[in-house]
Design an enzyme around this catalytic site. Structure first.
Site, PDB file in Angstrom:
ATOM      1  N   ASP A  79      64.050 -72.722  24.890  1.00  0.00           N
ATOM      2  CA  ASP A  79      64.418 -74.056  24.390  1.00  0.00           C
ATOM      3  C   ASP A  79      64.371 -75.072  25.534  1.00  0.00           C
ATOM      4  OD1 ASP A  79      66.703 -72.638  25.570  1.00  0.00           O
ATOM      5  OD2 ASP A  79      67.674 -74.590  25.289  1.00  0.00           O
ATOM      6  N   THR A 128      66.816 -64.961  17.265  1.00  0.00           N
ATOM      7  CA  THR A 128      67.784 -64.394  18.195  1.00  0.00           C
ATOM      8  C   THR A 128      69.086 -65.183  18.055  1.00  0.00           C
ATOM      9  OG1 THR A 128      67.377 -65.864  20.052  1.00  0.00           O
ATOM     10  CG2 THR A 128      65.871 -63.991  19.805  1.00  0.00           C
ATOM     11  N   ASP A 174      67.890 -67.274  30.845  1.00  0.00           N
ATOM     12  CA  ASP A 174      68.783 -68.282  31.429  1.00  0.00           C
ATOM     13  C   ASP A 174      67.931 -69.302  32.190  1.00  0.00           C
ATOM     14  OD1 ASP A 174      70.954 -66.946  30.410  1.00  0.00           O
ATOM     15  OD2 ASP A 174      71.273 -65.758  32.217  1.00  0.00           O
TER      16      ASP A 174
HETATM   17  C1  LIG Z   1      70.399 -67.044  27.123  1.00  0.00           C
HETATM   18  S1  LIG Z   1      70.655 -65.361  26.792  1.00  0.00           S
HETATM   19  C2  LIG Z   1      69.395 -64.971  25.579  1.00  0.00           C
HETATM   20  C3  LIG Z   1      69.667 -63.668  24.878  1.00  0.00           C
HETATM   21  C4  LIG Z   1      68.658 -63.304  23.809  1.00  0.00           C
HETATM   22  N1  LIG Z   1      67.330 -63.118  24.359  1.00  0.00           N
HETATM   23  C5  LIG Z   1      68.646 -64.359  22.740  1.00  0.00           C
HETATM   24  O1  LIG Z   1      67.655 -65.089  22.648  1.00  0.00           O
HETATM   25  O2  LIG Z   1      69.638 -64.448  21.999  1.00  0.00           O
HETATM   26  C6  LIG Z   1      70.011 -64.565  28.246  1.00  0.00           C
HETATM   27  C7  LIG Z   1      70.358 -63.083  28.280  1.00  0.00           C
HETATM   28  O3  LIG Z   1      69.673 -62.482  29.347  1.00  0.00           O
HETATM   29  C8  LIG Z   1      70.582 -61.711  30.109  1.00  0.00           C
HETATM   30  N2  LIG Z   1      70.042 -61.765  31.467  1.00  0.00           N
HETATM   31  C9  LIG Z   1      69.959 -62.860  32.245  1.00  0.00           C
HETATM   32  N3  LIG Z   1      69.331 -62.570  33.388  1.00  0.00           N
HETATM   33  C10 LIG Z   1      69.003 -61.258  33.309  1.00  0.00           C
HETATM   34  C11 LIG Z   1      68.330 -60.374  34.183  1.00  0.00           C
HETATM   35  N4  LIG Z   1      67.854 -60.807  35.356  1.00  0.00           N
HETATM   36  N5  LIG Z   1      68.180 -59.092  33.803  1.00  0.00           N
HETATM   37  C12 LIG Z   1      68.649 -58.658  32.620  1.00  0.00           C
HETATM   38  N6  LIG Z   1      69.298 -59.452  31.745  1.00  0.00           N
HETATM   39  C13 LIG Z   1      69.467 -60.739  32.084  1.00  0.00           C
HETATM   40  C14 LIG Z   1      71.911 -62.386  29.947  1.00  0.00           C
HETATM   41  O4  LIG Z   1      72.987 -61.505  30.184  1.00  0.00           O
HETATM   42  C15 LIG Z   1      71.834 -62.840  28.499  1.00  0.00           C
HETATM   43  O5  LIG Z   1      72.281 -61.845  27.615  1.00  0.00           O
END
Ligand SMILES: C[S@@+](CC[C@H](N)C(=O)[O-])C[C@H]1O[C@@H](n2cnc3c(N)ncnc32)[C@H](O)[C@@H]1O
Length: 209
Positions: free
Chosen positions: A156, A188, A120
């Protein structure tokens, strides 16, 4: 009892929840041998989303163990389902916050690759402190990697990328290296979306000397 009946009784019923990592003590490092039942190399996918990437990689790398880390329960469940449906004994899932896990629960020098894909970006300045790439996090990655291990970062979000590089470069336990061959990497879920939008994908690779 006939031999056929005996055999039928011997069939083990697979456990659809087997991929969950059971945490008994959140202050204790994970025991890879206990989790995976072997000493194969371990890769970690932080913020694994729906697990498409890590499940695909687990399928094509059966001699490597994979830990998917995801804080959202619904997404973590999806990964567990993938591990069951695709019969992936080398994929395990933990529902925890990535930075905490890396800092407190990963055995020192035990991981071959840490993947951080499309974390994120928290674009607003007042939210930058929520970004996962912070000095303590980077240090914990360096500590977790075994010698020769890799940290692979993909995003990105160019502003996040540019802001993150100096933070990672400042960690003396990691050295910037050439990019890996990502041409055959599974995409992904978020990558598919970003590519469809025509966004540039930024990548960096760091090595533990
Ligand atoms: C933008 S998505 C990307 C998911 C995957 N890596 C992809 O590229 O499709 C970010 C993911 O990280 C998880 N996430 C965000 N911060 C996190 C944290 N501190 N610990 C664990 N998971 C986290 C969110 O719930 C989400 O599923």
């Amino acid at each position: 009892m006939s031999s056929t009946e005996t055999n039928r009784c011997a069939v083990t019923v697979p456990n659809p929840d087997a991929a969950w990592v059971t945490i008994t003590d959140i202050c204790e490092p994970l025991d890879w041998k206990a989790i995976f039942g072997n000493d194969h190399p371990v890769e970690i996918d932080l913020g694994a989303g729906d697990g498409g990437f890590v499940a695909n990689r687990a399928k094509t790398h059966p001699e490597t163990n994979f830990l998917a880390v995801e804080r959202l329960l619904g997404r973590a469940r999806k990964i567990v389902k993938k591990a069951f449906r695709q019969n992936l004994p080398n994929l395990r899932v933990v529902r925890l916050e990535s930075s905490y896990l890396m800092h407190y629960m990963i055995p020192v020098a035990s991981v071959s690759i840490v993947h951080l894909m499309f974390p994120d970006p928290w674009p607003k300045r007042r939210h930058h402190e929520r970004r996962v790439i912070q000095p303590d996090f980077v240090k914990s990655v360096a500590t977790a990697l075994r010698p020769g291990g890799e940290f692979r970062f993909t995003t990105d979000h160019s502003e996040y990328f540019q802001a993150a590089l100096p933070v990672i470069n400042a960690e003396t336990g990691l050295k910037s290296g050439p990019l890996w061959d990502f041409s055959t990497d599974p995409h992904t879920e978020f990558q598919e979306e970003f590519l469809a939008e025509g966004r540039v994908i930024n990548r960096a690779r760091y090595l533990k000397p």
